[in-house]
Design a protein around this motif. Structure first.
Motif, mmCIF file in Angstrom:
data_model
loop_
_atom_site.group_PDB
_atom_site.id
_atom_site.type_symbol
_atom_site.label_atom_id
_atom_site.label_comp_id
_atom_site.label_asym_id
_atom_site.label_seq_id
_atom_site.Cartn_x
_atom_site.Cartn_y
_atom_site.Cartn_z
ATOM 1 N N LEU A 2 0.855 -1.184 0.000
ATOM 2 C CA LEU A 2 0.000 0.000 0.000
ATOM 3 C C LEU A 2 0.895 1.239 0.000
ATOM 4 O O LEU A 2 1.870 1.307 0.743
ATOM 5 C CB LEU A 2 -0.905 0.008 1.228
ATOM 6 N N THR A 3 0.556 2.216 -0.823
ATOM 7 C CA THR A 3 1.423 3.390 -0.956
ATOM 8 C C THR A 3 0.741 4.702 -0.622
ATOM 9 O O THR A 3 1.424 5.726 -0.516
ATOM 10 C CB THR A 3 1.962 3.488 -2.399
ATOM 11 N N TRP A 99 -2.067 0.904 -4.318
ATOM 12 C CA TRP A 99 -1.111 -0.162 -4.031
ATOM 13 C C TRP A 99 -0.295 -0.451 -5.286
ATOM 14 O O TRP A 99 -0.699 -0.128 -6.405
ATOM 15 C CB TRP A 99 -1.828 -1.418 -3.543
ATOM 16 N N GLU A 197 -4.682 -8.217 -3.125
ATOM 17 C CA GLU A 197 -3.873 -7.292 -2.330
ATOM 18 C C GLU A 197 -4.367 -7.213 -0.890
ATOM 19 O O GLU A 197 -3.592 -7.278 0.059
ATOM 20 C CB GLU A 197 -3.891 -5.900 -2.967
#
Length: 442
Positions: A2-3, A99, A197
């Motif tokens: 996750l960004t 993500w 994810e």
């Protein structure tokens, strides 16, 4: 990994703004400021897409169904003190995250959703953008039950229909995919990519299962350790039995045994134990986990509660596979300062060596200070670590990004970040001086 995370009108958050999620993200701040809400948003979407009810746009949780979060009704989710903005209306809740699997920012995928009040207190999807740029899709609610669909690679909408309502906020029914013909194949895998994810998340809550005197073990490594760490000892038993069997046969320990060996290493680093051992009870399916210390062995139930509370933290980190996301609340619970500081080394080492992401909510100054030290040593970089301070300003939560240089020094310390340590030292010195004067005059 996750960004990015962004919340709008979500509980105490009017808006978080765009929040960068790093390989290690620490959430610090005062009680009831909104730290846990950041985590709840991710768990909310996870339990929604992993659910089995296609009619639930947002699974707000059922305490009888072992859901990770139970948030009541939509009205309980909606921030009551927020104004309308260009991005969202006052009657909407927004959840957005990104993500990436390859590590390349241009390959990032996005989940961006807005919800409104639905029937019976439920949440109803108003807007959803999902997938990579040019490869995903966008749906918008036109009227109750009717959604307009636009594919990421096209400038015009496909049309609007009841069948374009995404199930569980992430995927279309097979009939909807079939109705799109060849274009349906372009988006068939978008929803499953999100499911994959979110399936990588390992969550460990702040209230963890207390130690038991013995455990019924099913004979296999558990698939998960549970939100309260209930299966952490089962995982250790499985690993410990594998190690003991290898030693007995004079063979090299199998890969399954590494969890047990590495858990011992970290307990030793924290000064909590010299070793671990597993003992079966009378040929039954029941096993004891024994803590070895100073030449003796004690049942896990008979040692300090800090050991039983940190074992799920250690196991969750070691249990994670490359690409997994470990979310932990209050890992420092019941631990002494040295052990708290070693947690920072556990997270940084596992993240660096095994490509595991950590999102950690903590009140521990010792954990935070050791993370700064690791930056100064070059063990991690400031880009590897996202540091945030959350505080409450009136009715709203505020998110402050802590700016760390390459030596781990913080450029923008919030006021009384960890209390007023300088003030306490000054008050102590003044009190000592006063007492000395009183004795001298006495």
């Amino acid at each position: 990994m996750l960004t990015h995370l962004k919340l709008d009108n979500f509980k105490i958050w009017s808006s978080t703004g765009a929040m960068r999620l790093a390989p290690i993200t620490l959430l610090l701040g005062t009680n009831s400021a909104g730290k846990s809400t950041l985590i709840q948003s991710l768990l909310l979407i996870r339990q929604t897409v992993k659910g089995d009810d296609p009619n639930l746009d947002l699974n707000l949780g059922n305490p009888d169904a072992d859901d990770s979060v139970t948030l009541g009704q939509f009205k309980d989710l909606l921030c009551r003190h927020s104004g309308e903005s260009e991005a969202i209306k006052t009657n909407q809740v927004g959840i957005e995250f990104k993500w990436v699997e390859s590590g390349l920012p241009e390959e990032a995928a996005i989940f961006s959703a807005r919800y409104r009040q639905g029937p019976g207190g439920s949440a109803e999807l108003d807007y959803l953008r999902l997938g990579k740029d040019g490869q995903g899709f966008l749906v918008e609610r036109r009227k109750p039950g009717i959604y307009r669909l636009q594919l990421g690679s096209e400038h015009r909408s496909v049309g609007q229909s009841p069948q374009f309502r995404p199930q569980r906020s992430f995927a279309f029914a097979p009939s909807a995919i079939a109705s799109l013909g060849a274009r349906g194949e372009l988006i068939r895998g978008i929803g499953p990519a999100l499911l994959d994810e979110l399936g990588k998340i390992i969550y460990l809550g702040p209230v963890r299962r207390l130690a038991q005197r013995d455990y019924v073990w099913a004979g296999r490594m558990p698939a998960s350790i549970g939100d309260d760490g209930a299966k952490a000892v089962d995982a250790l038993i499985a690993s410990g039995v594998a190690l003991q069997a290898a030693i007995k046969r004079r063979k090299d320990p199998p890969a399954e045994a590494q969890l047990f060996q590495h858990a011992i290493y970290w307990l030793q680093r924290m000064g909590l134990a010299d070793g671990l051992s597993v003992r079966g009870l009378g040929g039954s399916a029941r096993y004891e986990l024994l803590i070895e210390s100073q030449g003796g062995r004690s049942n896990l139930k008979d040692v300090g509660v800090g050991v039983s509370q940190v074992l799920p933290v250690i196991v969750s980190a070691l249990f994670a596979e490359p690409g997994h996301i470990v979310i932990i609340e209050e890992p420092e619970s019941h631990l002494h300062p040295l052990a708290q500081s070693i947690l920072a080394e556990l997270f940084s080492q596992v993240s660096r060596e095994r490509n595991v992401q950590f999102i950690v909510e903590t009140h521990s100054e010792h954990l935070f200070r050791r993370m700064q030290t690791l930056m100064a040593r070059g063990a991690i970089t400031s880009q590897d670590c996202g540091l945030y301070f959350v505080e409450r300003e009136g009715k709203h939560a505020r998110l402050h990004t802590l700016e760390a240089d390459e030596s781990g020094r913080i450029r923008n310390w919030p006021d009384k970040f960890f209390g007023d340590s300088v003030g306490e030292a000054r008050a102590q010195a003044q009190a000592v001086a006063q007492r000395m004067r009183e004795k001298a005059n006495g």
